[in-house]
Every structure is written in C-alpha cells, then in structure tokens.
Design an enzyme around this catalytic site. Structure first.
Site, PDB file in Angstrom:
ATOM      1  N   ALA A 132       3.282   8.866   2.033  1.00 31.21           N
ATOM      2  CA  ALA A 132       2.624   7.823   1.288  1.00 31.21           C
ATOM      3  C   ALA A 132       2.162   7.082   2.429  1.00 31.21           C
ATOM      4  O   ALA A 132       2.486   7.463   3.792  1.00 31.21           O
ATOM      5  CB  ALA A 132       3.781   7.093   0.670  1.00 31.21           C
ATOM      6  N   PHE A 133       1.229   5.963   2.504  1.00 33.40           N
ATOM      7  CA  PHE A 133       0.748   5.349   3.235  1.00 33.40           C
ATOM      8  C   PHE A 133       1.733   4.463   4.204  1.00 33.40           C
ATOM      9  O   PHE A 133       1.337   4.150   5.465  1.00 33.40           O
ATOM     10  CB  PHE A 133      -0.283   4.256   2.862  1.00 33.40           C
ATOM     11  CG  PHE A 133       0.385   2.886   2.332  1.00 33.40           C
ATOM     12  CD1 PHE A 133       0.904   3.280   1.057  1.00 33.40           C
ATOM     13  CD2 PHE A 133       0.416   1.880   3.197  1.00 33.40           C
ATOM     14  CE1 PHE A 133       1.231   1.945   0.573  1.00 33.40           C
ATOM     15  CE2 PHE A 133       0.917   0.771   2.648  1.00 33.40           C
ATOM     16  CZ  PHE A 133       1.501   0.599   1.147  1.00 33.40           C
ATOM     17  N   LYS A 134       2.932   4.598   3.875  1.00 32.75           N
ATOM     18  CA  LYS A 134       3.912   3.490   4.551  1.00 32.75           C
ATOM     19  C   LYS A 134       4.311   4.222   6.093  1.00 32.75           C
ATOM     20  O   LYS A 134       4.642   3.728   6.805  1.00 32.75           O
ATOM     21  CB  LYS A 134       5.277   3.443   3.836  1.00 32.75           C
ATOM     22  CG  LYS A 134       4.881   2.459   2.586  1.00 32.75           C
ATOM     23  CD  LYS A 134       6.240   1.874   1.909  1.00 32.75           C
ATOM     24  CE  LYS A 134       5.834   0.949   0.804  1.00 32.75           C
ATOM     25  NZ  LYS A 134       5.129   1.318  -0.242  1.00 32.75           N
ATOM     26  N   ASP A 135       3.951   5.424   6.243  1.00 31.30           N
ATOM     27  CA  ASP A 135       4.323   6.165   7.362  1.00 31.30           C
ATOM     28  C   ASP A 135       3.452   5.541   8.657  1.00 31.30           C
ATOM     29  O   ASP A 135       3.784   5.317   9.762  1.00 31.30           O
ATOM     30  CB  ASP A 135       3.661   7.555   7.553  1.00 31.30           C
ATOM     31  CG  ASP A 135       4.755   8.415   6.667  1.00 31.30           C
ATOM     32  OD1 ASP A 135       6.105   8.044   6.588  1.00 31.30           O
ATOM     33  OD2 ASP A 135       4.222   9.437   5.911  1.00 31.30           O
TER      34      ASP A 135
END
Ligand SMILES: *Cc1c(COP(=O)(O)O)cnc(C)c1O
Length: 472
Positions: free
Chosen positions: A118-121
């Site tokens: 997910a983009f939270k990385d």
C-alpha cells in the site's frame, strides 16, 4: 492555547508566545502533535526548483530535491541526501512507483509496489529513517505506539523493524480488516515488534494511544514515545515526492495534471495539495471517498459533520473524521487565520463545521469530490478489468469512478492514484468476478506464515503494563 505551532528554524522573537514558536524539523518529527493538539504545517511553503526537477531521472533524485526543503532547520542537506539514498527499501520496482496508461486521458499511479503493498510505505519508511537518525544523534531509544484499522500498522511495523533502537507496539481493533492485512502484521515475528489484538473498536485503541502520550510512565529514562498516525507531517513529505515523480514522468512538468485521490484521513490529498503549493502544476484534485463521506459532504454542501462509521469494501478509508482536513481549512480556506481555525476545531465534533459561503466557494477552483458505494466500487473493478485487462483494488476503484467525481469530461491528463495492491482484497476481487491478478512480491508469503500476537482488553492499564513488561 493556540493551534498549529509552525515548523522550521526557531526565530528568536519575544512577541511570539511559546505555542506559536517555530519548531525545528526534528522537534516536529519527535513530537507528532503539538502540545495544544494542533497539527504542524510549514511556516511558509518552500519553493521547489522545477528546472532542476526537470533534469531528474529517478524517484530518489526527486526526493533529494524535495525532502531537504523541509529539513534544513535540523540537518545539513548532504546528511539528508545520504539518508535518502538508503531510505526506501524492498520495493518491487526499482523506481518505486509504477505508471500505467489505461486510455488516452487516464494514467494510474501505482503506489503499492512497496513491501506492504500500500502507498503508506512511502511516508512511513521516510519517517522511520528520520526517527533512527534523530535517535542515534541524541543517544536515545524509542517506543512506537500506534492504532491501526488497515494499512498504517503493517507499513509502520515494516518500516521500523530493522532499527534496533525502536520497539513497535501496534494495537489492532476487532473489525473490518482483511486476513492478509492482519497477517502482514502478525507474521513479522521480531523481538522489537508486538502486535496486540484489542477487544474493542478503533476509537478505543486510539483513546489508549492518546492517554499513553499523556502518561508515558512505561518509558525508560532515555526513551521517547513516537507517533506514526496519519497526521504525522513527515509522512506527508514522503508522499509529496511521488506527486512530483508522477509530474516528471508524465509530462516533465509541462502541463497541469488532474489527480484523483481515494482518501479517508485526507493525508494523501493534503500531500497533493502541498506538492501544488511547492510548485507542481495541478489543475484539479478529485477527492474520492467511500460511503464514509464526511469530506464529500463538506465539498458539496459545506457541512463537515461527524457521523457513524460504515464498514465498506475499502476498509482503509472507513473513517468518521478526516484528521488531516484541518490543515486544508487552515491553509486554503482560512488563509492561515489560526484563531478562527482553532475555534472551529476546538468545538468539533460537537459543533459541525460550515464556512461562510464566500470562503467555501473557493472549493471549486481546485477540488471536486464524490462518494462511491460498494456496488459502484465492484462494478468499476469489473469494468476496468473487462475493458483494460487491468486489476485494481477497491480503494483505487473508488478513485476511478471518474465521470461521477468530475461530473463531466476531464480537461487535462488525469492521474488516478492506486493506493493498494488488489492482492490484499481477495474477497472484493471475488465479488467483482475477477479470476486472476498479477501477484505482489510479498503478499503470498504472508498467508503461509505463523501468526504471533497478544490479546488484551481495551484497557489502558493492561496495555501500559504489557509495554512495561516487554520494554527491557
Ligand atoms: C490509508 C489508505 C487510504 C487513505 O489514505 P489517506 O491518507 O487517509 O487519504 C487509501 N487507500 C489505502 C489502500 C490506504 O491504506
């Protein structure tokens, strides 16, 4: 009490009260939330050098020009540049972001190629790298305590697990998380990672985190408590970088782009807005939400009012309030009138927020919005698969209901942000009758690993005692 102490180099000024005092980057990094509950935002927007950005060739090149704009109050540019060379790790694409052109007008910005899909990385790996730097410099260790109902927990755990000076305790509420999302956290099995299943709701978990920041009795003397929630400003900096990367790859900043952003807490939209404030050519920002539509109600009806949560197919956007939205109210609508902003948010959620009509009208200069139900979400997943042989996850699908969100044809190139890999949401793929998809490099392993977690009541003493017992 004044909200929003601005960030960056302290400027000695006897007139400035303590809470208005400028904070350094490192202070903001380690504090998370200001003492009065306000959110940090840069004192003034720095300007990105577009001519230099045009010469970049990679995501890291871009990050090296963007991140130092925010860190100079604490770190030398060269130090930050070195840090950035080792910050983002375990992505399946060498340039981190994927770009897929699905038709003449629409690009998909794939932000899910990191280790937790997910983009939270992007935000949390930057945050963790700076945490480590600050801790080493100050000779400290840290505890991270967070609550998660979706992807924040796995990204935070993954980003911090290799740093021996950080112990992570993650609270998981009962509820609407997919098996894979949970297993991404419970299968990590490292000494410095503790996953706690809490018998309660997400709000119960957040309350425990909040009281921990007041209590702190479980900390050792050289230890700090760090926050990784979505209002963390450093996460936003990490996300600003991919907006510039998309601008560089798609037209090298020669033309304005529209962005459609599936959102819950408004962090990703605020990163887009911030990129624009730094100089990225942006025409429109489409705010795409699921049935938890507080943002859409504001953008379409000027009413920001808390309602009950709905569980949807896009669980990472199931929120009742959009915690980053205060930043937009402050900067965009109120043009930094701190007092008015403070009044609104001190009384929220008891009093819903409505701006005066002429202030609210500005919305349409930049934003459009829509709320997308589960039926439409699966329909669009199906349609994108049938028309383009491309599989999107339910969050991305919300952002792809383009005609509904824009209410007509789009006039510039549109980038829809893809926030998660479809492999995280197998049940939704079934509902959309999608038989197959391209595997993500980390997800299939997770399913077969053993789970390690602890079960606790939604009780702060139990949680604090657990931390104490495991904090040696
Ligand atoms: C966290 C998350 C979102 C929402 O992000 P905001 O920063 O609140 O806009 C959307 N999609 C996925 C997959 C997420 O994990």
């Amino acid at each position: 009490m004044i909200r929003r102490p601005p960030r960056s180099t302290p400027k000695p000024s006897s007139a400035a009260s303590d809470v208005y005092k400028r904070q350094t980057f490192e202070e903001v990094l380690l504090k998370g939330l200001a003492d009065d509950g306000g959110l940090y935002i840069p004192t003034e927007w720095p300007e990105a050098d577009i001519s230099k950005l045009k010469e970049c060739n990679s995501f890291i090149d871009i990050a090296k020009l963007i991140v130092p704009l925010f860190t100079e109050s604490s770190y030398k540019k060269e130090e930050v540049v070195t840090l950035l060379e080792n910050t983002w790790h375990d992505f399946e694409k060498s340039d981190l972001v994927g770009i897929k052109k699905i038709n003449e007008d629409i690009f998909i910005g794939e932000l899910f190629h990191g280790p937790t899909a997910a983009f939270k990385d992007f935000g949390l790996q930057l945050c963790a790298a700076f945490f480590n730097k600050a801790l080493e410099k100050n000779n400290q260790t840290a505890i991270i305590l967070g609550a998660t109902s979706g992807d924040t927990g796995s990204a935070a755990i993954d980003a911090c697990k290799e740093y021996k000076n950080i112990k992570t305790f993650m609270l998981l509420p009962e509820g609407n998380m997919t098996d894979i999302q949970r297993k991404q956290m419970t299968t990590v099995n490292q000494e410095n990672v503790f996953v706690l299943n809490i018998k309660g709701t997400f709000d119960d978990c957040q309350d425990i985190v909040k009281s921990a920041f007041k209590d702190k009795s479980f900390l050792k003397h050289d230890q700090v408590l760090l926050a990784v929630n979505s209002i963390n400003w450093i996460r936003i900096i990490g996300q600003i970088c991919y907006y510039f990367y998309l601008g560089m790859q798609i037209n090298n900043f020669s033309k304005e782009l529209c962005f459609s952003v599936p959102t819950g807490n408004f962090g990703n939209v605020f990163a887009c807005y911030s990129a624009m404030k730094l100089g990225l050519p942006v025409k429109k920002i489409a705010v795409a939400v699921n049935e938890n539509d507080i943002l859409h109600r504001f953008f379409s009806k000027n009413l920001y009012k808390k309602e009950l949560v709905n569980e949807t197919l896009s669980p990472s956007m199931d929120i009742t309030v959009a915690s980053n939205f205060e930043r937009l109210i402050y900067d965009f609508y109120l043009e930094r009138d701190a007092e008015t902003c403070k009044n609104f948010f001190d009384n929220f959620p008891n009093s819903p927020i409505s701006l005066s009509e002429d202030v609210w009208k500005k919305t349409y200069d930049l934003f459009c919005s829509s709320s997308i139900g589960d039926m439409e979400t699966t329909e669009i997943m199906k349609k994108i698969y049938q028309d383009f042989n491309y599989v999107v996850d339910p969050h991305t699908a919300v952002g792809l209901c383009v005609s509904k969100i824009f209410g007509g044809p789009i006039s510039s190139d549109l980038v829809v942000l893809s926030t998660a890999h479809p492999g995280k949401f197998l049940d939704s793929l079934k509902l959309a009758e999608i038989p197959t998809f391209e595997k993500h490099h980390t997800l299939s392993e997770v399913l077969n690993k053993d789970e390690y977690s602890y079960s606790l009541e939604a009780d702060q003493d139990q949680v604090f005692n657990f931390i104490k017992r495991n904090n040696h």
